[in-house]
Write a protein that holds these residues in place. Sequence first.
Motif, PDB file in Angstrom:
ATOM      1  N   ALA A  70      18.070   1.493  -0.692  1.00  0.00           N
ATOM      2  CA  ALA A  70      16.783   1.867  -1.396  1.00  0.00           C
ATOM      3  C   ALA A  70      16.730   2.213  -2.203  1.00  0.00           C
ATOM      4  N   GLY A  71      16.404   1.765  -3.310  1.00  0.00           N
ATOM      5  CA  GLY A  71      15.569   1.970  -4.766  1.00  0.00           C
ATOM      6  C   GLY A  71      15.084   0.878  -5.682  1.00  0.00           C
ATOM      7  N   ALA A  72      14.457   0.940  -6.630  1.00  0.00           N
ATOM      8  CA  ALA A  72      14.148  -0.045  -7.487  1.00  0.00           C
ATOM      9  C   ALA A  72      13.201  -1.348  -6.802  1.00  0.00           C
ATOM     10  N   GLY A  73      13.182  -1.099  -6.101  1.00  0.00           N
ATOM     11  CA  GLY A  73      12.231  -2.322  -5.741  1.00  0.00           C
ATOM     12  C   GLY A  73      13.062  -3.250  -5.664  1.00  0.00           C
ATOM     13  N   SER A 124       6.646 -10.007  -2.832  1.00  0.00           N
ATOM     14  CA  SER A 124       6.589 -10.134  -3.830  1.00  0.00           C
ATOM     15  C   SER A 124       6.890  -9.466  -4.855  1.00  0.00           C
ATOM     16  N   VAL A 125       6.975  -7.820  -4.446  1.00  0.00           N
ATOM     17  CA  VAL A 125       7.101  -6.547  -4.963  1.00  0.00           C
ATOM     18  C   VAL A 125       8.529  -7.041  -5.984  1.00  0.00           C
ATOM     19  N   GLY A 155       7.080  -1.958 -12.025  1.00  0.00           N
ATOM     20  CA  GLY A 155       6.434  -3.519 -11.529  1.00  0.00           C
ATOM     21  C   GLY A 155       6.791  -3.841  -9.995  1.00  0.00           C
ATOM     22  N   GLY A 156       6.042  -3.618  -9.370  1.00  0.00           N
ATOM     23  CA  GLY A 156       6.147  -4.402  -8.140  1.00  0.00           C
ATOM     24  C   GLY A 156       4.465  -4.349  -7.546  1.00  0.00           C
ATOM     25  N   THR A 157       3.684  -5.127  -6.501  1.00  0.00           N
ATOM     26  CA  THR A 157       2.958  -5.356  -6.214  1.00  0.00           C
ATOM     27  C   THR A 157       1.620  -4.598  -6.642  1.00  0.00           C
ATOM     28  N   ASP A 158       1.841  -3.159  -6.433  1.00  0.00           N
ATOM     29  CA  ASP A 158       0.849  -2.275  -6.500  1.00  0.00           C
ATOM     30  C   ASP A 158       0.400  -1.629  -7.953  1.00  0.00           C
ATOM     31  N   ALA A 194      -5.904  -9.772  -5.651  1.00  0.00           N
ATOM     32  CA  ALA A 194      -4.135  -9.430  -4.662  1.00  0.00           C
ATOM     33  C   ALA A 194      -4.057  -9.314  -3.998  1.00  0.00           C
ATOM     34  N   ALA A 195      -2.684  -9.916  -3.559  1.00  0.00           N
ATOM     35  CA  ALA A 195      -1.933  -9.876  -2.268  1.00  0.00           C
ATOM     36  C   ALA A 195      -0.753  -9.444  -1.972  1.00  0.00           C
ATOM     37  N   ASN A 196      -0.027  -8.647  -1.216  1.00  0.00           N
ATOM     38  CA  ASN A 196       0.948  -8.523  -0.942  1.00  0.00           C
ATOM     39  C   ASN A 196       1.912  -9.050   0.511  1.00  0.00           C
TER      40      ASN A 196
END
Length: 324
Positions: free
Chosen positions: A72-75, A99-100, A163-166, A251-253
């Motif tokens: 894990a980490g940083a998208g 997309s994230v 910076g991700g989708t959310d 928007a969509a992921n």
Amino acid sequence: MEMNKREFLGLGAAAGAALVLPAWAQGKPLFETLNMFVPAAPGGGWDGTARAIERAAKAAGLVGNMAFENVAGAGGMVGLPRYVNQRKGQGNSLMVGGSVMVGAAIANKSPVTMRNVTPIARLTEEAGVVAVPAGGKIKTWAELEAAIKAGPKAVSVAGGSAGGTDHVLLGLIIKALGRNPRDAAYVAFSGGGPANAALLGGQVVAGISGYSEFEEQIKAGRLIPLAVSGNKRIPGVNVPTLTELGVRVTAANWRGVFAPPGINPAQREALVEFMSKVNASEPWRKELETRKWTDVFLAAQSFEREIEANIRDTEEVMKDLGLA
């Protein structure tokens, strides 16, 4: 009609074989072992996608065993370089991403991006949902909208990596409501599990994630869904779109799978065939229905072209957020 003992036992054996050995079981799986790399913590969207692939592939007889590694980490930007460097040339390895990762690479100015892996297949698309804790002060979209208009910096919002989708979705919402996206009070987490915990613990005002990641808490009444970000409502989910609420944002992921760099054409073709058969299988159809994922399957070079377009579009939004 009477039946002797031998005929009865023969019929029973045939019936048992039919039950135990479905059609696919008579051939070998496409992969005896497949290594799945998840550049995120367990419990989030990418991990859920990877586990769904495993369930469907095993049920369809397409794989013998799947081994998992979560970093894990940083998208995804912590795990991605590890995957690129350690799995290079391995034709029995897949990584889940989405997309994230596009926005995270831009935000982190990462030297390793999606351009360094081999696109295999885009699988799903999921609308985001904006939710608030049932025990919080804000309980309606009108209240959340008013709070953002009064000052985005005072409205903390949990989501995936910066910076991700959310994060991008929050920026689009703030901009559509007439405020500066750079004032977003975005609180980034490494996955859906930690974001859920922050919401339920009252550490943030609201949260943004894929619907499937909030679904359990929504059904339990612990989270209140206020809006979804797709072009239309999620089937079976009575939550309005942002557009319905007067906010011109959609928007969509998307999520997909990637092979390491350095694999040969035959290896790539085998992985594309594997994912194509997973996508066409009945177990995967059930996963899509259960998780309310939209099927947007796209393979190989067509998927690669879509990623390039996604990178260009995301760069524009990231500039508005002050992250590019």
